[in-house]
Design a protein around this motif. Structure first.
Motif, PDB file in Angstrom:
ATOM      1  N   ALA A   1      71.457 -22.811  44.737  1.00 42.24           N
ATOM      2  CA  ALA A   1      71.621 -22.765  46.198  1.00 42.24           C
ATOM      3  C   ALA A   1      71.026 -21.496  46.783  1.00 42.24           C
ATOM      4  N   PHE A   2      71.331 -20.348  46.191  1.00 42.47           N
ATOM      5  CA  PHE A   2      70.835 -19.079  46.718  1.00 42.47           C
ATOM      6  C   PHE A   2      69.320 -18.976  46.593  1.00 42.47           C
ATOM      7  N   CYS A   3      68.806 -19.294  45.402  1.00 37.14           N
ATOM      8  CA  CYS A   3      67.362 -19.142  45.174  1.00 37.14           C
ATOM      9  C   CYS A   3      66.559 -20.117  46.035  1.00 37.14           C
ATOM     10  N   THR A   4      67.092 -21.315  46.195  1.00 39.51           N
ATOM     11  CA  THR A   4      66.405 -22.296  47.035  1.00 39.51           C
ATOM     12  C   THR A   4      66.396 -21.844  48.494  1.00 39.51           C
ATOM     13  N   HIS A   5      67.563 -21.403  48.977  1.00 38.28           N
ATOM     14  CA  HIS A   5      67.679 -21.006  50.385  1.00 38.28           C
ATOM     15  C   HIS A   5      66.789 -19.812  50.709  1.00 38.28           C
ATOM     16  N   PHE A   6      66.719 -18.843  49.793  1.00 39.52           N
ATOM     17  CA  PHE A   6      65.950 -17.626  50.071  1.00 39.52           C
ATOM     18  C   PHE A   6      64.573 -17.631  49.421  1.00 39.52           C
ATOM     19  N   LYS A   7      64.178 -18.813  48.904  1.00 37.03           N
ATOM     20  CA  LYS A   7      62.828 -19.009  48.353  1.00 37.03           C
ATOM     21  C   LYS A   7      62.511 -17.994  47.254  1.00 37.03           C
ATOM     22  N   LEU A   8      63.427 -17.894  46.303  1.00 33.55           N
ATOM     23  CA  LEU A   8      63.268 -17.003  45.156  1.00 33.55           C
ATOM     24  C   LEU A   8      63.231 -17.836  43.877  1.00 33.55           C
ATOM     25  N   SER A   9      62.481 -17.392  42.908  1.00 31.46           N
ATOM     26  CA  SER A   9      62.383 -18.121  41.638  1.00 31.46           C
ATOM     27  C   SER A   9      63.448 -17.648  40.661  1.00 31.46           C
ATOM     28  N   SER A  10      63.672 -18.451  39.621  1.00 36.44           N
ATOM     29  CA  SER A  10      64.650 -18.085  38.589  1.00 36.44           C
ATOM     30  C   SER A  10      64.168 -16.896  37.770  1.00 36.44           C
ATOM     31  N   ASP A  11      62.895 -16.571  37.884  1.00 35.91           N
ATOM     32  CA  ASP A  11      62.363 -15.379  37.210  1.00 35.91           C
ATOM     33  C   ASP A  11      62.673 -14.119  38.024  1.00 35.91           C
ATOM     34  N   GLU A  12      62.837 -14.286  39.338  1.00 35.96           N
ATOM     35  CA  GLU A  12      63.122 -13.134  40.191  1.00 35.96           C
ATOM     36  C   GLU A  12      64.599 -12.766  40.187  1.00 35.96           C
TER      37      GLU A  12
ATOM     38  N   ALA B   1      57.066  -7.408  49.058  1.00 35.17           N
ATOM     39  CA  ALA B   1      56.590  -8.272  47.972  1.00 35.17           C
ATOM     40  C   ALA B   1      56.285  -7.492  46.703  1.00 35.17           C
ATOM     41  N   GLU B   2      55.753  -6.274  46.844  1.00 33.84           N
ATOM     42  CA  GLU B   2      55.403  -5.496  45.651  1.00 33.84           C
ATOM     43  C   GLU B   2      56.634  -5.089  44.854  1.00 33.84           C
ATOM     44  N   LEU B   3      57.766  -4.887  45.545  1.00 33.35           N
ATOM     45  CA  LEU B   3      58.999  -4.555  44.832  1.00 33.35           C
ATOM     46  C   LEU B   3      59.583  -5.779  44.136  1.00 33.35           C
ATOM     47  N   ARG B   4      59.536  -6.938  44.800  1.00 27.04           N
ATOM     48  CA  ARG B   4      60.038  -8.163  44.163  1.00 27.04           C
ATOM     49  C   ARG B   4      59.202  -8.526  42.943  1.00 27.04           C
ATOM     50  N   LYS B   5      57.927  -8.170  42.982  1.00 25.93           N
ATOM     51  CA  LYS B   5      57.055  -8.444  41.842  1.00 25.93           C
ATOM     52  C   LYS B   5      57.357  -7.494  40.683  1.00 25.93           C
ATOM     53  N   LYS B   6      57.741  -6.274  41.015  1.00 21.44           N
ATOM     54  CA  LYS B   6      57.978  -5.247  39.985  1.00 21.44           C
ATOM     55  C   LYS B   6      59.367  -5.350  39.379  1.00 21.44           C
ATOM     56  N   TYR B   7      60.358  -5.749  40.194  1.00 23.58           N
ATOM     57  CA  TYR B   7      61.758  -5.735  39.756  1.00 23.58           C
ATOM     58  C   TYR B   7      62.370  -7.130  39.759  1.00 23.58           C
TER      59      TYR B   7
ATOM     60  N   PHE C   1      64.693  -3.735  36.467  1.00 20.59           N
ATOM     61  CA  PHE C   1      65.623  -4.618  37.167  1.00 20.59           C
ATOM     62  C   PHE C   1      66.670  -3.851  37.973  1.00 20.59           C
ATOM     63  N   ILE C   2      67.135  -4.536  39.021  1.00 21.58           N
ATOM     64  CA  ILE C   2      68.270  -4.127  39.851  1.00 21.58           C
ATOM     65  C   ILE C   2      69.475  -4.881  39.305  1.00 21.58           C
ATOM     66  N   PHE C   3      70.632  -4.233  39.243  1.00 25.58           N
ATOM     67  CA  PHE C   3      71.761  -4.817  38.519  1.00 25.58           C
ATOM     68  C   PHE C   3      73.035  -4.865  39.368  1.00 25.58           C
ATOM     69  N   TYR C   4      73.816  -5.919  39.139  1.00 22.68           N
ATOM     70  CA  TYR C   4      75.148  -6.053  39.755  1.00 22.68           C
ATOM     71  C   TYR C   4      76.043  -6.815  38.802  1.00 22.68           C
ATOM     72  N   ILE C   5      77.314  -6.414  38.711  1.00 27.53           N
ATOM     73  CA  ILE C   5      78.303  -7.181  37.968  1.00 27.53           C
ATOM     74  C   ILE C   5      79.547  -7.325  38.835  1.00 27.53           C
ATOM     75  N   GLY C   6      80.091  -8.531  38.896  1.00 29.43           N
ATOM     76  CA  GLY C   6      81.261  -8.762  39.737  1.00 29.43           C
ATOM     77  C   GLY C   6      81.674 -10.219  39.699  1.00 29.43           C
ATOM     78  N   GLY C   7      82.000 -10.772  40.853  1.00 33.83           N
ATOM     79  CA  GLY C   7      82.435 -12.159  40.936  1.00 33.83           C
ATOM     80  C   GLY C   7      81.710 -12.911  42.030  1.00 33.83           C
ATOM     81  N   PHE C   8      82.061 -14.188  42.187  1.00 31.81           N
ATOM     82  CA  PHE C   8      81.434 -15.034  43.198  1.00 31.81           C
ATOM     83  C   PHE C   8      82.299 -15.192  44.450  1.00 31.81           C
ATOM     84  N   ASP C   9      83.548 -14.687  44.427  1.00 36.00           N
ATOM     85  CA  ASP C   9      84.386 -14.882  45.595  1.00 36.00           C
ATOM     86  C   ASP C   9      83.790 -14.169  46.807  1.00 36.00           C
TER      87      ASP C   9
END
Length: 215
Positions: free
Chosen positions: A92-103, A67-73, A42-50
């Motif tokens: 909102a973000f996942c819907t707009h960028f067509k990403l699943s909750s698993d990604e 696609a191969e990186l999104r599948k791996k990470y 996984f790729i990681f970030y910690i912070g805020g929403f502002d």
């Protein structure tokens, strides 16, 4: 910005707590992360929403990865906010960028011992802020052995201490390009780890105290 004379300003910097150190990668540690939905590297970030934290651009950058990186990470994001707010932005973000909750995984809070595991086990720590007072998570991640990349604005270049690790936070394509560069180049990844472990040692509360006493 406040027009104080420069000779009346002293930078005492910040320190990172000694508890932030790399923990050994093991099946047990990986299993501990499953409660958060983390199933693979996984790729990681910690912070805020502002707005200045620029989380939307990070999610967009992830959607632009090959696609191969999104599948791996997976992209794991910790933000301290109300569960309803997190759910709203995650949808909102996942819907707009067509990403699943698993990604893309949004987490509200983790205890400090779990945070250290996340720092230690992530394949890459990304800090995309538009403005920071310093950016302490950058140093915490480095102290835990994570390869780190960050924005090239505000205080982040000082916190990161590595020109090769910087990107323009205003363009998701540039963030995606830097992420791809790290994840597809083991030598570069190891270079960032080695740099980070050395650089983090410069930031201790003892050194901050010494600077203050010298004033």
């Amino acid at each position: 910005l406040l027009s104080f004379p420069s000779d009346r300003i002293a930078n005492c910097s910040v320190g990172v707590d000694n508890k932030f150190m790399s923990c050994a990668k093991s099946g047990e540690k990986l299993h501990e992360l499953r409660e958060y939905g983390i199933k693979r590297e996984f790729i990681f970030y910690i912070g805020g929403f502002d707005f200045r934290k620029n989380v939307r651009s990070l999610v967009e950058a992830f959607s632009l990865l090959p696609a191969e990186l999104r599948k791996k990470y997976q992209l794991v994001i910790i933000v301290t906010s109300a569960e309803s707010t997190i759910a709203h932005f995650a949808y909102a973000f996942c819907t707009h960028f067509k990403l699943s909750s698993d990604e893309v995984i949004f987490i509200n809070y983790v205890p400090e011992d779990k945070l250290i595991i996340l720092y230690s086990l992530c394949s890459l720590f990304v800090f995309p802020s538009l403005h920071e007072g310093f950016g302490l998570p950058i140093i915490e991640a480095m102290a835990c052995g994570a390869p780190v990349i960050s924005s090239n604005v505000s205080s982040m270049p000082e916190a990161t201490g590595c020109p090769e690790a910087l990107f323009d936070p205003k363009t998701p394509q540039t963030i995606a390009k830097k992420i791809t560069e790290v994840l597809t180049n083991k030598d570069f990844q190891n270079f960032l780890k080695e740099h980070g472990e050395k650089h983090a040692k410069k930031f201790t509360w003892e050194k901050t105290t010494d600077k203050y006493i010298e004033l």
